[in-house]
Structure formats: C-alpha cells, structure tokens
Design an enzyme around this catalytic site. Sequence first.
Site, PDB file in Angstrom:
ATOM      1  N   HIS A 194     -11.360 -17.538 -33.790  1.00 24.51           N
ATOM      2  CA  HIS A 194     -11.099 -17.469 -32.351  1.00 24.51           C
ATOM      3  C   HIS A 194     -10.773 -18.833 -31.761  1.00 24.51           C
ATOM      4  O   HIS A 194      -9.772 -19.003 -31.063  1.00 24.51           O
ATOM      5  CB  HIS A 194     -12.308 -16.873 -31.619  1.00 24.51           C
ATOM      6  CG  HIS A 194     -12.455 -15.397 -31.777  1.00 24.51           C
ATOM      7  ND1 HIS A 194     -12.034 -14.489 -30.835  1.00 24.51           N
ATOM      8  CD2 HIS A 194     -12.991 -14.666 -32.776  1.00 24.51           C
ATOM      9  CE1 HIS A 194     -12.291 -13.262 -31.246  1.00 24.51           C
ATOM     10  NE2 HIS A 194     -12.878 -13.347 -32.423  1.00 24.51           N
ATOM     11  N   ASP A 251     -10.913 -16.477 -24.187  1.00 26.53           N
ATOM     12  CA  ASP A 251     -11.171 -15.233 -24.887  1.00 26.53           C
ATOM     13  C   ASP A 251     -11.677 -14.194 -23.894  1.00 26.53           C
ATOM     14  O   ASP A 251     -12.351 -14.524 -22.916  1.00 26.53           O
ATOM     15  CB  ASP A 251     -12.237 -15.455 -25.969  1.00 26.53           C
ATOM     16  CG  ASP A 251     -11.628 -15.850 -27.297  1.00 26.53           C
ATOM     17  OD1 ASP A 251     -10.708 -15.155 -27.741  1.00 26.53           O
ATOM     18  OD2 ASP A 251     -12.085 -16.835 -27.892  1.00 26.53           O
TER      19      ASP A 251
END
Length: 455
Positions: A18, A118
Amino acid sequence: MAPPPPHIAVVAFPFSSHAAVLFSFARALAAAAPAGTSLSFLTTADNAAQLRKAGALPGNLRFVEVPDGVPPGETSCLSPPRRMDLFMAAAEAGGVRVGLEAACASAGGARVSCVVGDAFVWTADAASAAGAPWVAVWTAASCALLAHLRTDALRRDVGDQAASRADELLVAHAGLGGYRVRDLPDGVVSGDFNYVISLLVHRQAQRLPKAATAVALNTFPGLDPPDLIAALAAELPNCLPLGPYHLLPGAEPTADTNEAPADPHGCLAWLDRRPARSVAYVSFGTNATARPDELQELAAGLEASGAPFLWSLRGVVAAAPRGFLERAPGLVVPWAPQVGVLRHAAVGAFVTHAGWASVMEGVSSGVPMACRPFFGDQTMNARSVASVWGFGTAFDGPMTRGAVANAVATLLRGEDGERMRAKAQELQAMVGKAFEPDGGCRKNFDEFVEIVCRV
C-alpha cells in the site's frame, strides 16, 4: 489577497504494498502540482525509513511521521499482523489527526487543504475534522472495490452457502458476472466477518461513496469490463482510472536524476546473459509466504521445467530439495528490482501471488503470469488474469511440482503461452496509449490534480 498555495497531506497505510504504491502516486502528484504546492506524506517512522531508500524526495514532498501504536520496548518482537493491529488501533484513536497537525507544523503553519490517501475510514474522519476534502486513492483492483461496495447485497444473496456455491458465477451482480463466489475477497461472503480487517473494509466501502470528493482507480481504460466500470461510476463520485500508478509522470525515480533503483544482487546483469523470453521470474511480494512444503514443490517444479529462473525470496531456501541451488539454472535473491526485471527482454513468465501491484507491473510489461493467490483480493486478481483477461493461468490451490513445471513450460514455450503473451502485449499497448500525452489516464490525472489542488 491571493489564496495560500495548496498543502496536500497524503496518508499511507504502511503495510503490504500500500505505502509503496501510494508513495509513487505522491511523487507523481508532487511533480504535477502547481508551483508553491507542498505535500506531506504521512506514514510511520519505520515505513518512512524504507521508502527513503527509493531515492531523493522531490523538493516539495516531505515525510511526516504518524504514531505506529507500538509500545516502547516491543518493536523487535512483534509479528506483522500484530503491528498492523496496533497501527489501526492508533489510527482509530486519532493517530492520523495527530499526523495532520504535525504536517501543518512542519509546513510552517500552512493548513492542510486536501487529504489524499488510502480509502480507510480514519483518513476520512481526520480530513473531516481538519475541514479539508478527502480524495481517496484505491490501490487494489477495481473488481475488489466493487465487491466491497456490494458486500451487503452479496451476503444477502449467498447467505451461509459460500462453500456449496463456491463455483457459481455472480451473474446477478452487475460488473461481477465473470467471477465466482470463491473468488470474492476474504470477509465478503466467507471468513470471519468480525475480524478487524473485515470490519474495517466493510466500513470504508459504506463511507467511500458519501465522503470522498473523488476516487482514483488503479486501472486504465479498456482493462476492466464496461459493466464493472459503469457500476463503480454509478456509486462513486469523480471515479478516475489513473493506473498503473507507477507509470504516472514523476512516479518513479529516474536514472538521469541519479535516483535509479538499486540492484544489489545483480539481477539485471544476470538477465543480460539470458536469451529473450527464456526466464521465469518468481516473486510472492512482501507478505505472502508459502508453507515450507509448498516452497519445496515450487523449487522442484522450477528445476523440472528446465527453464532459467530468477526467484526473489526473503531468507534462504531451507526447504528446497538437496542440491537445488547447485543444480538448477537459476538465481535466488532476497530482493529484486521487480519493475526493471519484468521489463527485461529475457523475462518471459511471471510466477506471482497476484497482488494487484504485481499484476499491474506485469500487465504494463507485457509478461504472462502464473498466479498462486494466498489471501485478500489475490484470488479475485488471479481470476481476472486467467479467465477475465486471459493472459495467464492460476494454480488450483497450493503449488505442486508438476503444476509448476507445466505452468512455466506453457508460458515460456507452449502454444497456449503464446496466446497469453499476445494478450499480455495487447494490454501493454493499451497501457502505453493511456499514458500518452492525450491518453485517458493522463487526462484523468490532470483532472485529479486540479481537484486536489483547489484551495
């Protein structure tokens, strides 16, 4: 009086791929933003130290540390899942808000004008508390995002029959008709619905359509089925395909700035000595780990294939057959510069865990894949590769030596492999077109930059 220049906070989830994917995105944003714009990249101290190894930062991008939740004195003995749990607890308790305050202080008091990050609820909450718009960056596959958005409907449909209906296609759910019940990510219709990650992802999917000003998608025009993209566009505001993110201008370090990624184990030089499309590259990312007996089967299968291979494997091949490293025509390293490896002319096959970052790197390099998914959305990604797009194959469960040898031989030398390679190269050409100056992803990124730089 002129408004102050934009100050964009980019908030990372510092686990798996991520943060690295979002860091590439932040570099591209820093390169494209108007003069005077500053960016703060919020992540943990440990993750920032890892990301700094990628090369020098653009002058308008800085790291800002957020709490990792790890108690003093426990750093060395914590497992990755435990670290993740502690970070999420700290984030839920206001860790991101603390980071935004630190970002403001490090920018000389300049308030954060937009929060990019995110798609986790604590980022949306922190943006709301700071009075700033939230723009979400989805780093996984579009099909996984749609599955999470449809979780409640999927659970009503499948009920407690996930096992008995495992091979049933999801034709009743627009955009998901090419996927089976068994392909859905963990925690959607099977697994522990009360697991912290399952609860978190469910919450974020419920929040995303209402709270996000825009949503970046890690895909490109033409990759996903039209009904899937239409379903996402119907639910999400300003849904912009921008991927693969590592291809955005400014996202990757470049040789002409002395920021080229390191190759400490000589992978590229080793590949230089191999014929074109002769090598199988093997990597399962940073978090996916096969059991020792499966690693032994993989090693035996690679040896049986007779093909040269480059295997990126953390640690040592303790479970490999005796004499494997001496006999097999391969190179085993603890780390490889994956993008550079996949772009190398000698690489003709990619054995992967089907993490989305790896899939996109393979697609953009035109390399067919053999997928061994382990958890999360990897099973859905493997289904996309093998059945929806048809530029690879997927193992049916744990790898066996016969299946590995057959997959490698097929991708490198078989007729089916040639068909898969042609499809991979077709998608590669589509990626290239999307990133031309007037391509879809470049235009969408210009729109994205305009959205996040409004003050």
